[in-house]
Structure formats: structure tokens, C-alpha cells
Design a protein around this motif. Structure first.
Motif, PDB file in Angstrom:
ATOM      1  N   GLN A  50      -6.612  -5.878   7.551  1.00  0.00           N
ATOM      2  CA  GLN A  50      -6.444  -5.411   6.191  1.00  0.00           C
ATOM      3  C   GLN A  50      -5.434  -6.332   5.518  1.00  0.00           C
ATOM      4  OE1 GLN A  50      -4.562  -1.563   5.597  1.00  0.00           O
ATOM      5  NE2 GLN A  50      -5.563  -1.332   3.615  1.00  0.00           N
ATOM      6  N   SER A  77     -12.270  -1.162  -5.221  1.00  0.00           N
ATOM      7  CA  SER A  77     -13.607  -1.418  -4.703  1.00  0.00           C
ATOM      8  C   SER A  77     -13.992  -2.824  -5.119  1.00  0.00           C
ATOM      9  CB  SER A  77     -14.606  -0.400  -5.252  1.00  0.00           C
ATOM     10  OG  SER A  77     -14.705  -0.533  -6.665  1.00  0.00           O
ATOM     11  N   THR A 116       0.840  -1.190   0.000  1.00  0.00           N
ATOM     12  CA  THR A 116       0.000   0.000   0.000  1.00  0.00           C
ATOM     13  C   THR A 116       0.882   1.249   0.000  1.00  0.00           C
ATOM     14  OG1 THR A 116      -0.076   0.113   2.407  1.00  0.00           O
ATOM     15  CG2 THR A 116      -1.799  -1.196   1.327  1.00  0.00           C
ATOM     16  N   ASP A 166      -2.719   1.917  -4.812  1.00  0.00           N
ATOM     17  CA  ASP A 166      -3.549   2.900  -4.117  1.00  0.00           C
ATOM     18  C   ASP A 166      -4.894   2.250  -3.820  1.00  0.00           C
ATOM     19  OD1 ASP A 166      -4.994   5.024  -3.156  1.00  0.00           O
ATOM     20  OD2 ASP A 166      -4.619   6.333  -4.883  1.00  0.00           O
ATOM     21  N   ILE A 167      -5.069   1.809  -2.570  1.00  0.00           N
ATOM     22  CA  ILE A 167      -6.298   1.085  -2.229  1.00  0.00           C
ATOM     23  C   ILE A 167      -7.525   1.982  -2.191  1.00  0.00           C
ATOM     24  CG2 ILE A 167      -5.170  -0.818  -1.048  1.00  0.00           C
ATOM     25  CD1 ILE A 167      -5.904   0.561   1.592  1.00  0.00           C
ATOM     26  N   SER A 168      -7.332   3.297  -2.184  1.00  0.00           N
ATOM     27  CA  SER A 168      -8.498   4.189  -2.202  1.00  0.00           C
ATOM     28  C   SER A 168      -9.204   4.116  -3.559  1.00  0.00           C
ATOM     29  CB  SER A 168      -8.089   5.627  -1.889  1.00  0.00           C
ATOM     30  OG  SER A 168      -7.311   6.157  -2.935  1.00  0.00           O
ATOM     31  N   LYS A 169      -8.513   3.581  -4.550  1.00  0.00           N
ATOM     32  CA  LYS A 169      -9.103   3.448  -5.887  1.00  0.00           C
ATOM     33  C   LYS A 169      -9.666   2.053  -6.120  1.00  0.00           C
ATOM     34  CE  LYS A 169      -6.458   7.116  -7.896  1.00  0.00           C
ATOM     35  NZ  LYS A 169      -5.191   7.548  -8.295  1.00  0.00           N
ATOM     36  N   LYS A 179     -14.478  -4.057   3.178  1.00  0.00           N
ATOM     37  CA  LYS A 179     -14.475  -2.657   2.767  1.00  0.00           C
ATOM     38  C   LYS A 179     -13.096  -2.282   2.232  1.00  0.00           C
ATOM     39  CE  LYS A 179     -13.586  -0.780   7.348  1.00  0.00           C
ATOM     40  NZ  LYS A 179     -13.946   0.153   8.393  1.00  0.00           N
ATOM     41  N   TYR A 180     -13.102  -1.284   1.391  1.00  0.00           N
ATOM     42  CA  TYR A 180     -11.871  -0.729   0.831  1.00  0.00           C
ATOM     43  C   TYR A 180     -11.818   0.731   1.240  1.00  0.00           C
ATOM     44  CZ  TYR A 180     -11.571  -4.959  -1.895  1.00  0.00           C
ATOM     45  OH  TYR A 180     -11.461  -6.267  -2.262  1.00  0.00           O
ATOM     46  N   VAL A 181     -10.760   1.113   1.972  1.00  0.00           N
ATOM     47  CA  VAL A 181     -10.658   2.471   2.485  1.00  0.00           C
ATOM     48  C   VAL A 181      -9.447   3.157   1.931  1.00  0.00           C
ATOM     49  CG1 VAL A 181     -11.213   3.751   4.561  1.00  0.00           C
ATOM     50  CG2 VAL A 181     -11.078   1.305   4.675  1.00  0.00           C
TER      51      VAL A 181
END
Length: 157
Positions: free
Chosen positions: A105, A81, A7, A76-79, A155-157
């Protein structure tokens, strides 16, 4: 060599450790070696031996960090889903035998820290979860026998 998934946070933490070891630790160890040398006979100087060993361990870790950072595949885990477990997912699951709930995680090997809530993608439990959805059960072989778990939340944060 294969790329090492990690990450953004994991890459930043390893880069910070690298910076600390090359800037601060190296200097501190060289000063300790110089000070120990000033005490005279090096053959019976425990301080000198200890400082040289620290230097060896520090340089080894620096080389390891250089390799890991060079092979890093930063994701980039914010991208990310989805509804299935994959790299970067934060998964809450329950042990079907003990009813104990845990949240982890799924991250790369170098940044894994079970006590910090991060498990390696190559760990047996993460490998068993990959591709599963909320409500799915999975089984992990353990030294005391197979353990069954159920995924409660992804979930993905």
C-alpha cells in the motif's frame, strides 16, 4: 512546512505512540532517574546515565511526533478510487526478471513499513508507480541495475 500525507490508520498509530510516550514512558523514565539518584554519586552511576539518555531519546521522539501530527494531512482512502496508482492505493506487481509477486500500500513517510506491506509515497518504487494503470510496466533504478516490474492489480480499500 509542508503537509505530511498519511492514512487515518497511520495517524491513529502515531497518536497512540505519542500518548504512550507522554503518559507511560515519561513516568517510567522519571521513576528510573529517581531510583538511580537514590544510589548516590551521579558521576559514576551507569543507571542514572542510561535513564537520562532514555529520557533524551523519548523526549526527542515526542517532539518529532508532535511535529508530524501537527503537519498531518489525513486522507481517508476509503473515499478514494480510480484505475491509476496514487496515495492510498494497494498495488500488486510482479518483478519481470524473477516473477516474484509483491503487494504494497502506498502511504505517507511516517507510517511506511515495508515488512508490514506499506511503502512510502516518496520511495523510488512508489514514485515510479504513481500514475500507472493495471498492465503497465515501470522501471526502478537499483544498486544492481534497473529493475522492471508490471502492475497486476490496483485497489483502494
Amino acid at each position: 512546512m509542508e503537509k505530511i500525507p498519511m492514512t487515518i490508520g497511520g495517524q491513529k498509530a502515531l497518536a497512540a505512540e505519542y500518548e504512550h510516550r507522554t503518559a507511560s514512558e515519561r513516568r517510567r523514565i522519571v521513576e528510573a532517574i529517581s531510583e538511580a539518584r537514590a544510589h548516590g554519586d551521579l558521576s559514576e552511576n551507569a543507571e542514572y546515565s542510561a535513564a537520562k539518555e532514555q529520557q533524551s531519546l523519548n523526549e526527542g521522539r515526542i517532539k518529532e511526533l508532535e511535529t508530524i501530527l501537527a503537519l498531518a494531512d489525513v486522507i481517508d482512502i476509503s473515499k478514494l478510487s480510480g484505475t491509476t496508482v496514487k496515495f492510498g492505493a494497494t498495488v500488486t506487481y510482479i518483478d519481470e526478471a524473477t516473477e516474484e509477486e509483491k503487494t504494497y500500500q502506498v502511504v505517507g513517510d511516517p507510517e511506511a513499513d515495508a515488512s508490514g506491506g506499506r511503502i512510502s509515497i516518496s520511495s523510488p518504487i512508489a514514485r515510479a508507480m504513481i500514475g500507472k494503470e493495471e498492465g503497465d510496466s515501470f522501471e526502478v533504478s537499483a544498486p544492481g541495475g534497473a529493475r522492471s516490474y508490471e502492475i497486476l492489480k490496483i485497489k483502494y480499500v
